[in-house]
Scaffold this motif. Structure first.
Motif, PDB file in Angstrom:
ATOM      1  N   ILE A   1     -98.782 -40.875  23.364  1.00 21.71           N
ATOM      2  CA  ILE A   1     -99.400 -41.623  24.222  1.00 21.71           C
ATOM      3  C   ILE A   1     -98.381 -42.979  24.557  1.00 21.71           C
ATOM      4  CG2 ILE A   1    -101.471 -43.259  24.910  1.00 21.71           C
ATOM      5  CD1 ILE A   1    -101.759 -39.997  24.239  1.00 21.71           C
ATOM      6  N   SER A   2     -98.137 -42.950  25.957  1.00 23.25           N
ATOM      7  CA  SER A   2     -97.120 -44.097  26.181  1.00 23.25           C
ATOM      8  C   SER A   2     -97.811 -44.916  27.489  1.00 23.25           C
ATOM      9  CB  SER A   2     -95.901 -43.695  26.826  1.00 23.25           C
ATOM     10  OG  SER A   2     -94.984 -44.653  26.900  1.00 23.25           O
ATOM     11  N   GLN A   3     -98.451 -46.040  27.265  1.00 21.35           N
ATOM     12  CA  GLN A   3     -99.169 -46.850  28.258  1.00 21.35           C
ATOM     13  C   GLN A   3     -98.160 -47.562  29.032  1.00 21.35           C
ATOM     14  OE1 GLN A   3    -101.744 -48.931  25.503  1.00 21.35           O
ATOM     15  NE2 GLN A   3    -103.558 -47.886  26.093  1.00 21.35           N
ATOM     16  N   THR A   4     -98.712 -47.690  30.370  1.00 21.29           N
ATOM     17  CA  THR A   4     -97.814 -48.661  31.186  1.00 21.29           C
ATOM     18  C   THR A   4     -97.692 -49.849  30.693  1.00 21.29           C
ATOM     19  OG1 THR A   4     -98.477 -47.269  33.001  1.00 21.29           O
ATOM     20  CG2 THR A   4     -97.229 -49.263  33.581  1.00 21.29           C
ATOM     21  N   GLY A   5     -96.332 -50.424  30.464  1.00 17.93           N
ATOM     22  CA  GLY A   5     -95.933 -51.734  29.867  1.00 17.93           C
ATOM     23  C   GLY A   5     -95.892 -52.702  30.881  1.00 17.93           C
ATOM     24  N   ILE A   6     -95.802 -54.100  30.628  1.00 13.16           N
ATOM     25  CA  ILE A   6     -95.839 -54.943  31.648  1.00 13.16           C
ATOM     26  C   ILE A   6     -94.567 -55.887  31.031  1.00 13.16           C
ATOM     27  CG2 ILE A   6     -97.989 -54.918  32.382  1.00 13.16           C
ATOM     28  CD1 ILE A   6     -96.835 -58.121  30.294  1.00 13.16           C
ATOM     29  N   ASP A   7     -93.897 -56.577  32.147  1.00 11.84           N
ATOM     30  CA  ASP A   7     -92.840 -57.366  31.773  1.00 11.84           C
ATOM     31  C   ASP A   7     -93.258 -58.829  31.878  1.00 11.84           C
ATOM     32  OD1 ASP A   7     -90.628 -58.989  31.331  1.00 11.84           O
ATOM     33  OD2 ASP A   7     -89.536 -58.026  33.277  1.00 11.84           O
ATOM     34  N   ALA A   8     -93.479 -59.385  30.542  1.00 16.38           N
ATOM     35  CA  ALA A   8     -94.065 -60.745  30.404  1.00 16.38           C
ATOM     36  C   ALA A   8     -93.257 -61.962  31.111  1.00 16.38           C
ATOM     37  CB  ALA A   8     -94.190 -61.153  29.043  1.00 16.38           C
ATOM     38  N   SER A   9     -91.825 -61.726  31.304  1.00 12.90           N
ATOM     39  CA  SER A   9     -91.123 -62.598  31.925  1.00 12.90           C
ATOM     40  C   SER A   9     -91.436 -62.915  33.538  1.00 12.90           C
ATOM     41  CB  SER A   9     -89.680 -62.247  31.711  1.00 12.90           C
ATOM     42  OG  SER A   9     -89.298 -61.103  32.488  1.00 12.90           O
ATOM     43  N   VAL A  10     -91.941 -61.570  34.042  1.00 12.02           N
ATOM     44  CA  VAL A  10     -92.429 -61.509  35.334  1.00 12.02           C
ATOM     45  C   VAL A  10     -93.936 -61.959  35.644  1.00 12.02           C
ATOM     46  CG1 VAL A  10     -92.712 -60.153  37.477  1.00 12.02           C
ATOM     47  CG2 VAL A  10     -90.612 -59.729  35.917  1.00 12.02           C
ATOM     48  N   LEU A  11     -94.864 -61.454  34.767  1.00 13.81           N
ATOM     49  CA  LEU A  11     -96.033 -61.894  34.810  1.00 13.81           C
ATOM     50  C   LEU A  11     -96.596 -63.147  34.168  1.00 13.81           C
ATOM     51  CD1 LEU A  11     -97.263 -58.032  34.540  1.00 13.81           C
ATOM     52  CD2 LEU A  11     -98.025 -59.750  36.356  1.00 13.81           C
ATOM     53  N   VAL A  12     -96.217 -64.173  34.899  1.00 12.83           N
ATOM     54  CA  VAL A  12     -96.367 -65.501  34.171  1.00 12.83           C
ATOM     55  C   VAL A  12     -97.746 -66.272  34.708  1.00 12.83           C
ATOM     56  CG1 VAL A  12     -95.490 -67.673  33.716  1.00 12.83           C
ATOM     57  CG2 VAL A  12     -94.061 -65.676  33.925  1.00 12.83           C
ATOM     58  N   PRO A  13     -98.691 -66.352  33.832  1.00 15.12           N
ATOM     59  CA  PRO A  13     -99.723 -67.160  34.403  1.00 15.12           C
ATOM     60  C   PRO A  13     -99.537 -68.707  34.717  1.00 15.12           C
ATOM     61  CG  PRO A  13    -100.172 -66.377  31.969  1.00 15.12           C
ATOM     62  CD  PRO A  13     -98.810 -66.086  32.437  1.00 15.12           C
ATOM     63  N   ASN A  14    -100.198 -68.888  35.860  1.00 17.68           N
ATOM     64  CA  ASN A  14     -99.932 -70.465  36.647  1.00 17.68           C
ATOM     65  C   ASN A  14    -101.374 -70.720  37.317  1.00 17.68           C
ATOM     66  OD1 ASN A  14     -99.214 -72.404  38.207  1.00 17.68           O
ATOM     67  ND2 ASN A  14     -97.166 -71.620  38.533  1.00 17.68           N
ATOM     68  N   SER A  15    -101.850 -71.850  36.696  1.00 16.81           N
ATOM     69  CA  SER A  15    -103.039 -72.205  37.416  1.00 16.81           C
ATOM     70  C   SER A  15    -102.846 -73.514  38.182  1.00 16.81           C
ATOM     71  CB  SER A  15    -104.095 -72.570  36.147  1.00 16.81           C
ATOM     72  OG  SER A  15    -103.718 -73.717  35.293  1.00 16.81           O
ATOM     73  N   LYS A  16    -101.731 -73.810  38.467  1.00 23.28           N
ATOM     74  CA  LYS A  16    -101.534 -74.910  39.328  1.00 23.28           C
ATOM     75  C   LYS A  16    -102.287 -74.869  40.790  1.00 23.28           C
ATOM     76  CE  LYS A  16     -97.875 -77.696  41.411  1.00 23.28           C
ATOM     77  NZ  LYS A  16     -96.211 -77.722  41.655  1.00 23.28           N
ATOM     78  N   ASN A  17    -102.357 -73.709  41.406  1.00 25.11           N
ATOM     79  CA  ASN A  17    -103.246 -73.927  42.799  1.00 25.11           C
ATOM     80  C   ASN A  17    -104.428 -72.864  42.620  1.00 25.11           C
ATOM     81  OD1 ASN A  17    -101.093 -75.339  44.030  1.00 25.11           O
ATOM     82  ND2 ASN A  17     -99.965 -73.288  44.064  1.00 25.11           N
ATOM     83  N   LEU A  18    -104.932 -72.978  41.381  1.00 25.05           N
ATOM     84  CA  LEU A  18    -106.310 -72.075  41.303  1.00 25.05           C
ATOM     85  C   LEU A  18    -107.429 -72.421  41.699  1.00 25.05           C
ATOM     86  CD1 LEU A  18    -107.290 -69.841  39.377  1.00 25.05           C
ATOM     87  CD2 LEU A  18    -108.068 -71.627  37.683  1.00 25.05           C
TER      88      LEU A  18
END
Length: 400
Positions: free
Chosen positions: A206-223
């Motif tokens: 089983i190989s789930q789709t991984g994510i790149d944490a360096s690209v997916l960065v949470p940012n609530s500045k303009n939330l």
């Protein structure tokens, strides 16, 4: 290792789950030092020129694009329905030119692993057997017949009849290809169990789709909070069905309860009939957004009302990585391993959707807890390099 990935759609740009699943693994393999080639059908619907693929992407793999029309039209579907027992979805991708390109590539190169990305490139296994001694891997992105079986349950009339017939054809097609590969790589545990029930006896990982944490960065500045949003391919029937259902069964009550609350919808290739359904108070259709992650970061509560489909919902994984509080259905959450009311919110009907939206809007502690736990869950379970490394280890242990 020298790896060839074969796919029925160019995995760039990464604007849908299939492309993301393929490209993330390509990058993972490359970053671990492996030599990757991607042989892909360049279809009319998702046509890409080589110049459109940036150098940063070409640096991770060699891309071989083969023009394959794979046309979708009513006449073709009707002729197939009457005169063929094979599923229309599959025959569109059986192409002599692509077969020749694959054979030539195998004549000129030696690969350790040939990874077939999805069901519709599996018919090329006989060519690979003739031309290569590589280990053949079927990476199952979903259970194809289940997508259409569930879509048929949502449909009525002639559409229901056609989709029921199509799902049965795809199931026969899917079963006929079982065990023709050497190794099986499902994207979820559930899919692996279903394929075993269909007859798989090959070793699987089983190989789930991984994510790149360096690209997916949470940012609530303009939330904008509170706000509701949905993002996904709007040409995909399960997304269309889910959005129409939500707008017809939930939106009037939500809008009456929270008159200033906005529901943003983003996605590409929305047909005109669907855009017309979005013409409701405080429903804002954004179309295809320039930066999907920026859009997600700017909104607070993500809605994924899915009642059909199969496999893993990549946009849910990405939304969780960005700290979103997500409300989806049991089908939407399939294969991810989430915990309801801990890192995601599950709703099964209209009343639950309205209730859960109200809870997230009014209970700040609950809203923040879901988003915070979502980030922790994804970082722990879905690291892309870790997933690629485990898959390579599986290949080395089980290759010819």
């Amino acid at each position: 290792m020298k790896i060839l990935q074969v796919t029925n759609k160019v995995p760039y740009p990464t604007k849908d789950g299939g492309a993301i699943a393929c490209m993330n693994l390509t990058k993972g393999f490359a970053h671990l030092g492996h030599d990757v080639t991607v042989l892909t059908m360049n279809t009319l619907k998702h046509h890409v020129t080589e110049d459109e693929i940036p150098e940063s992407v070409k640096d991770v793999a060699k891309f071989e694009l083969v023009d394959v029309p794979a046309r979708i039209n009513i006449i073709g579907a009707l002729v197939n329905f009457i005169f063929s027992g094979k599923p229309y979805n599959a025959v569109r991708f059986i192409d002599r030119k692509f077969g020749k390109a694959l054979a030539q590539l195998l004549d000129e190169n030696t690969y350790d692993v040939i990874q077939l990305e999805g069901l519709y490139v599996c018919p090329y296994i006989p060519i690979i057997r003739r031309k290569s001694k590589a280990t053949i891997v079927y990476r199952s992105h979903n259970i194809e017949f289940e997508i259409w079986e569930r879509a048929a349950q949502m449909a009525s009339g002639l559409r229901k009849f056609y989709l029921n017939n199509l799902s049965k054809r795809i199931k026969r097609f899917e079963i006929a290809l079982i065990n023709h590969y050497d190794l099986l790589v499902p994207i979820t545990e559930r899919d692996g169990e279903l394929l075993d029930n269909l007859g798989n006896t090959r070793k699987k990982h089983i190989s789930q789709t991984g994510i790149d944490a360096s690209v997916l960065v949470p940012n609530s500045k303009n939330l904008e909070h509170p706000s509701l949003f949905h993002i996904g391919s709007l040409e995909w029937a399960p997304n269309q069905e889910g959005l129409v259902w939500f707008l017809e069964n939930c939106w009037a009550e939500i809008h009456q309860k929270y008159p200033s609350l906005r529901f943003y919808i983003a996605g590409r290739n929305a047909p005109v009939w669907l855009q017309n359904r979005f013409n409701l108070p405080n429903v804002i259709f954004e179309g295809e957004v320039a930066d999907a992650y920026q859009f997600i970061n700017s909104k607070s509560i993500m809605l994924v009302p899915l009642f059909s489909g199969s496999g893993m919902r990549i946009k849910i994984i990405e939304g969780m990585a960005l700290g979103k509080s997500i409300i989806t259905t049991p089908i939407g959450a399939e294969g991810i391993g989430v915990s309801a009311n801990e890192n995601i919110v599950i709703a099964e009907d209209a009343a639950e959707f309205v209730s859960k939206i109200s809870q997230l809007v009014e209970d700040q502690f609950f809203y923040e807890k879901i988003g915070r736990n979502a980030i922790e869950f994804i970082l722990e379970k879905f690291d892309n390099l870790a997933a690629a490394a485990k898959l390579i280890e599986f290949y080395k242990e089980n290759s010819k």
